[in-house]
Design a protein around this motif. Structure first.
Motif, PDB file in Angstrom:
ATOM      1  N   ALA A 157       7.649  -6.552   0.553  1.00  0.00           N
ATOM      2  CA  ALA A 157       7.763  -5.170   0.086  1.00  0.00           C
ATOM      3  C   ALA A 157       9.219  -4.928  -0.303  1.00  0.00           C
ATOM      4  CB  ALA A 157       7.318  -4.190   1.163  1.00  0.00           C
ATOM      5  N   ILE A 158       9.504  -5.027  -1.591  1.00  0.00           N
ATOM      6  CA  ILE A 158      10.899  -4.942  -2.053  1.00  0.00           C
ATOM      7  C   ILE A 158      11.314  -3.507  -2.353  1.00  0.00           C
ATOM      8  CG2 ILE A 158      10.908  -7.299  -2.949  1.00  0.00           C
ATOM      9  CD1 ILE A 158      10.604  -6.091  -5.778  1.00  0.00           C
ATOM     10  N   ALA A 159      10.397  -2.579  -2.226  1.00  0.00           N
ATOM     11  CA  ALA A 159      10.730  -1.159  -2.395  1.00  0.00           C
ATOM     12  C   ALA A 159       9.795  -0.339  -1.516  1.00  0.00           C
ATOM     13  CB  ALA A 159      10.603  -0.729  -3.859  1.00  0.00           C
ATOM     14  N   GLU A 160      10.293   0.809  -1.078  1.00  0.00           N
ATOM     15  CA  GLU A 160       9.516   1.673  -0.199  1.00  0.00           C
ATOM     16  C   GLU A 160       9.794   3.123  -0.565  1.00  0.00           C
ATOM     17  OE1 GLU A 160       9.251   1.246   4.374  1.00  0.00           O
ATOM     18  OE2 GLU A 160      10.746   2.811   4.066  1.00  0.00           O
ATOM     19  N   LYS A 161       8.750   3.908  -0.625  1.00  0.00           N
ATOM     20  CA  LYS A 161       8.934   5.318  -0.940  1.00  0.00           C
ATOM     21  C   LYS A 161       9.616   6.052   0.202  1.00  0.00           C
ATOM     22  CE  LYS A 161       5.265   6.045  -4.366  1.00  0.00           C
ATOM     23  NZ  LYS A 161       4.039   6.782  -4.710  1.00  0.00           N
ATOM     24  N   GLY A 162      10.451   7.021  -0.158  1.00  0.00           N
ATOM     25  CA  GLY A 162      11.030   7.917   0.820  1.00  0.00           C
ATOM     26  C   GLY A 162      10.066   9.061   1.119  1.00  0.00           C
ATOM     27  N   LEU A 163      10.374   9.822   2.138  1.00  0.00           N
ATOM     28  CA  LEU A 163       9.502  10.922   2.551  1.00  0.00           C
ATOM     29  C   LEU A 163      10.288  12.224   2.593  1.00  0.00           C
ATOM     30  CD1 LEU A 163       6.911  12.153   3.744  1.00  0.00           C
ATOM     31  CD2 LEU A 163       7.704  11.398   5.999  1.00  0.00           C
ATOM     32  N   LEU A 164       9.708  13.231   1.963  1.00  0.00           N
ATOM     33  CA  LEU A 164      10.271  14.568   1.955  1.00  0.00           C
ATOM     34  C   LEU A 164       9.160  15.528   2.367  1.00  0.00           C
ATOM     35  CD1 LEU A 164      12.877  16.107   1.160  1.00  0.00           C
ATOM     36  CD2 LEU A 164      11.963  16.243  -1.160  1.00  0.00           C
ATOM     37  N   THR A 179       8.178  -0.451  -9.507  1.00  0.00           N
ATOM     38  CA  THR A 179       7.570  -1.069  -8.326  1.00  0.00           C
ATOM     39  C   THR A 179       6.744  -0.089  -7.500  1.00  0.00           C
ATOM     40  OG1 THR A 179       9.665  -0.707  -7.153  1.00  0.00           O
ATOM     41  CG2 THR A 179       9.268  -2.904  -8.047  1.00  0.00           C
ATOM     42  N   LEU A 180       7.125   1.187  -7.478  1.00  0.00           N
ATOM     43  CA  LEU A 180       6.470   2.161  -6.610  1.00  0.00           C
ATOM     44  C   LEU A 180       5.569   3.145  -7.345  1.00  0.00           C
ATOM     45  CD1 LEU A 180       9.527   2.961  -4.312  1.00  0.00           C
ATOM     46  CD2 LEU A 180       7.499   1.653  -3.670  1.00  0.00           C
ATOM     47  N   GLY A 181       5.643   3.141  -8.681  1.00  0.00           N
ATOM     48  CA  GLY A 181       4.825   4.078  -9.442  1.00  0.00           C
ATOM     49  C   GLY A 181       5.418   5.478  -9.444  1.00  0.00           C
ATOM     50  N   PRO A 182       4.580   6.500  -9.627  1.00  0.00           N
ATOM     51  CA  PRO A 182       5.088   7.873  -9.708  1.00  0.00           C
ATOM     52  C   PRO A 182       5.356   8.475  -8.335  1.00  0.00           C
ATOM     53  CG  PRO A 182       2.712   7.865  -9.987  1.00  0.00           C
ATOM     54  CD  PRO A 182       3.131   6.422  -9.882  1.00  0.00           C
ATOM     55  N   ILE A 183       6.156   9.529  -8.320  1.00  0.00           N
ATOM     56  CA  ILE A 183       6.295  10.353  -7.122  1.00  0.00           C
ATOM     57  C   ILE A 183       4.953  11.015  -6.827  1.00  0.00           C
ATOM     58  CG2 ILE A 183       7.291  12.538  -6.298  1.00  0.00           C
ATOM     59  CD1 ILE A 183       9.914  11.700  -7.478  1.00  0.00           C
ATOM     60  N   LYS A 184       4.595  11.090  -5.559  1.00  0.00           N
ATOM     61  CA  LYS A 184       3.306  11.678  -5.174  1.00  0.00           C
ATOM     62  C   LYS A 184       3.535  12.963  -4.390  1.00  0.00           C
ATOM     63  CE  LYS A 184      -1.225  10.453  -3.334  1.00  0.00           C
ATOM     64  NZ  LYS A 184      -1.485  11.750  -2.701  1.00  0.00           N
ATOM     65  N   GLY A 192       5.594  -2.839  -4.116  1.00  0.00           N
ATOM     66  CA  GLY A 192       6.196  -1.608  -3.628  1.00  0.00           C
ATOM     67  C   GLY A 192       5.303  -0.973  -2.587  1.00  0.00           C
ATOM     68  N   SER A 193       5.880  -0.536  -1.475  1.00  0.00           N
ATOM     69  CA  SER A 193       5.113   0.008  -0.359  1.00  0.00           C
ATOM     70  C   SER A 193       5.095   1.535  -0.395  1.00  0.00           C
ATOM     71  CB  SER A 193       5.713  -0.458   0.963  1.00  0.00           C
ATOM     72  OG  SER A 193       5.085   0.196   2.051  1.00  0.00           O
ATOM     73  N   PRO A 194       3.915   2.150  -0.253  1.00  0.00           N
ATOM     74  CA  PRO A 194       3.844   3.620  -0.245  1.00  0.00           C
ATOM     75  C   PRO A 194       4.169   4.233   1.110  1.00  0.00           C
ATOM     76  CG  PRO A 194       1.640   2.720  -0.051  1.00  0.00           C
ATOM     77  CD  PRO A 194       2.571   1.534  -0.206  1.00  0.00           C
ATOM     78  N   THR A 195       4.223   3.419   2.164  1.00  0.00           N
ATOM     79  CA  THR A 195       4.450   3.958   3.501  1.00  0.00           C
ATOM     80  C   THR A 195       5.931   3.925   3.863  1.00  0.00           C
ATOM     81  OG1 THR A 195       4.041   1.784   4.476  1.00  0.00           O
ATOM     82  CG2 THR A 195       2.158   3.278   4.281  1.00  0.00           C
ATOM     83  N   THR A 196       6.300   4.755   4.818  1.00  0.00           N
ATOM     84  CA  THR A 196       7.699   4.889   5.223  1.00  0.00           C
ATOM     85  C   THR A 196       7.937   4.167   6.543  1.00  0.00           C
ATOM     86  OG1 THR A 196       7.813   7.036   4.142  1.00  0.00           O
ATOM     87  CG2 THR A 196       9.514   6.554   5.750  1.00  0.00           C
ATOM     88  N   SER A 197       9.096   3.524   6.657  1.00  0.00           N
ATOM     89  CA  SER A 197       9.465   2.813   7.874  1.00  0.00           C
ATOM     90  C   SER A 197      10.915   3.119   8.200  1.00  0.00           C
ATOM     91  CB  SER A 197       9.277   1.302   7.678  1.00  0.00           C
ATOM     92  OG  SER A 197      10.278   0.788   6.806  1.00  0.00           O
ATOM     93  N   ASP A 198      11.486   2.343   9.121  1.00  0.00           N
ATOM     94  CA  ASP A 198      12.898   2.511   9.458  1.00  0.00           C
ATOM     95  C   ASP A 198      13.820   2.135   8.315  1.00  0.00           C
ATOM     96  OD1 ASP A 198      13.093   3.719  11.945  1.00  0.00           O
ATOM     97  OD2 ASP A 198      12.784   1.849  13.038  1.00  0.00           O
ATOM     98  N   GLN A 199      13.296   1.513   7.259  1.00  0.00           N
ATOM     99  CA  GLN A 199      14.117   1.286   6.073  1.00  0.00           C
ATOM    100  C   GLN A 199      14.724   2.584   5.560  1.00  0.00           C
ATOM    101  OE1 GLN A 199      10.968  -0.988   3.790  1.00  0.00           O
ATOM    102  NE2 GLN A 199      12.796  -2.021   3.053  1.00  0.00           N
TER     103      GLN A 199
END
Length: 354
Positions: free
Chosen positions: A168-175, A218-223, A302-309
């Motif tokens: 997973a070379i990219a991960e979405k952030g969470l807001l 890699t992650l597509g659009p903002i959701k 690209g990963s849609p889930t959030t982690s400690d990254q």
């Protein structure tokens, strides 16, 4: 030299002890103690702040770049659909069942075993720091984020989460945005007031149709997802406020501040972010650790889930044994073979970098 097969056996034994020890977020004292004992039994000095444990390789050299190996030892609470005891490490049909076995116990013990494999090795090109951290499941401030100031500067991080050892070379952030639409209270039987629910509906309609123009390769659009709504006190009173919550999964194409500004520009409700800490993360596809994984036949995504990254400012790769879809599920499990594959896979990747 520690052998990967023996290390995988040690990792499995530790995972069983971790499963048998409840470690809900903010309640990880006992699993932190187990991890500390794992290090001490192997004569590895540790440092601890709250429920976070970390260690450096024996020949740590401040002049060299440092790789962070990280995974978490907290778990969610078991859901009501469990048919097995979530705290009993049960082996059956080639699987190990138990809460936290997949998310992220398998990753954690595989990284711990990998760290032990390299711990005594002299002459490595990089240092290694292994951090077993708390509060990942609640994005808490007393987990990895708490100890980052105490760690040496990190060149890049390998974060253990279940990805089937894919990259997973990219991960979405969470807001998370708490919004309040304002109206005027009145009696529902008369033509009075200004219904805040109707105002919120207009805002929500915009949120369901708007697409941010820049799309991540890699992650597509903002959701954008409206996930909570609340209004009204009784049936015959027009509500003067309506609150709703937006879950926003952000890509590297926008800063969190840009996303907030865009939403505020287009909706009438007040918008209040809960935090702007959980940023998108990524690592270049041509990075040494990514190329090492690709050389082993792994693919990138690209990963849609959030982690400690999300709290790391350095390049980071998410990779680990297990399958994301099993996380937080009833009767959670990891295949026994996946532990060995995790240890071997991590070692093979790092051998190409160190």
């Amino acid at each position: 030299m520690h052998q990967p097969t023996a290390l995988a056996s040690d990792a499995l034994a530790l995972l069983k002890r971790l499963i048998a020890t409840p470690s809900f977020s903010r309640e990880e004292e006992q699993t932190a103690a187990l991890i500390a004992d794992f290090f001490r039994d192997r004569h590895v000095p540790i440092e601890r702040v709250k429920n976070n444990i970390w260690a450096k390789n024996r020949h740590f050299d401040p002049a060299k770049p440092t790789i962070l190996l990280n995974s978490h030892h907290d778990t969610v609470r078991p859901n009501k659909s469990y048919t097995l005891d979530p705290f009993s490490p049960i082996e059956r049909d080639g699987k190990l069942f138990g809460l936290g076995s997949n998310d992220a116990g398998g990753c954690l013990v595989s990284l711990l075993a990998t760290f032990i494999y390299f711990y005594d090795r002299p002459g490595m090109s990089h240092n290694l720091v292994m951090a077993a951290t708390a509060e990942e499941e609640i994005s808490g401030r007393d987990g990895l984020e708490l100890i980052l100031p105490d760690l040496p500067p990190i060149s890049f991080a390998l974060v253990g989460e279940p990805t089937e050892m894919q990259l997973a070379i990219a991960e979405k952030g969470l807001l998370v945005l708490d919004c309040t639409a304002h109206g005027v209270s009145g009696h529902a039987a008369r033509d009075e007031g200004d219904n805040a629910i109707y105002k919120a509906i207009q805002d929500i309609n915009w949120l369901t149709t708007y697409q941010f123009p820049r799309v991540s390769p890699t992650l597509g659009p903002i959701k954008l997802s409206v996930t909570m709504i609340n209004a009204g006190t009784q049936h015959n009173v027009v509500p003067d406020t309506c609150t709703f919550t937006i879950d926003v999964r952000v890509t590297e194409q926008y800063t969190l501040e840009e996303v907030i500004a865009t939403i505020r520009e287009h909706i009438k409700a007040d918008v209040k972010p809960r935090s702007i800490r959980l940023t998108p993360s990524s690592i270049p596809a041509d990075h040494l650790i990514v190329q090492a994984g690709i050389a082993l036949g792994r693919h990138t995504y690209g990963s849609p889930t959030t982690s400690d990254q999300a709290v790391l400012s350095c390049p980071s790769l998410k990779c680990g044994p297990g399958h994301s879809a099993r996380s937080h599920s009833a009767d959670e499990f990891i295949y026994l073979r996946e532990i060995g594959e995790g240890v071997e896979g991590y070692i093979q990747m790092l051998e190409q970098v160190l």
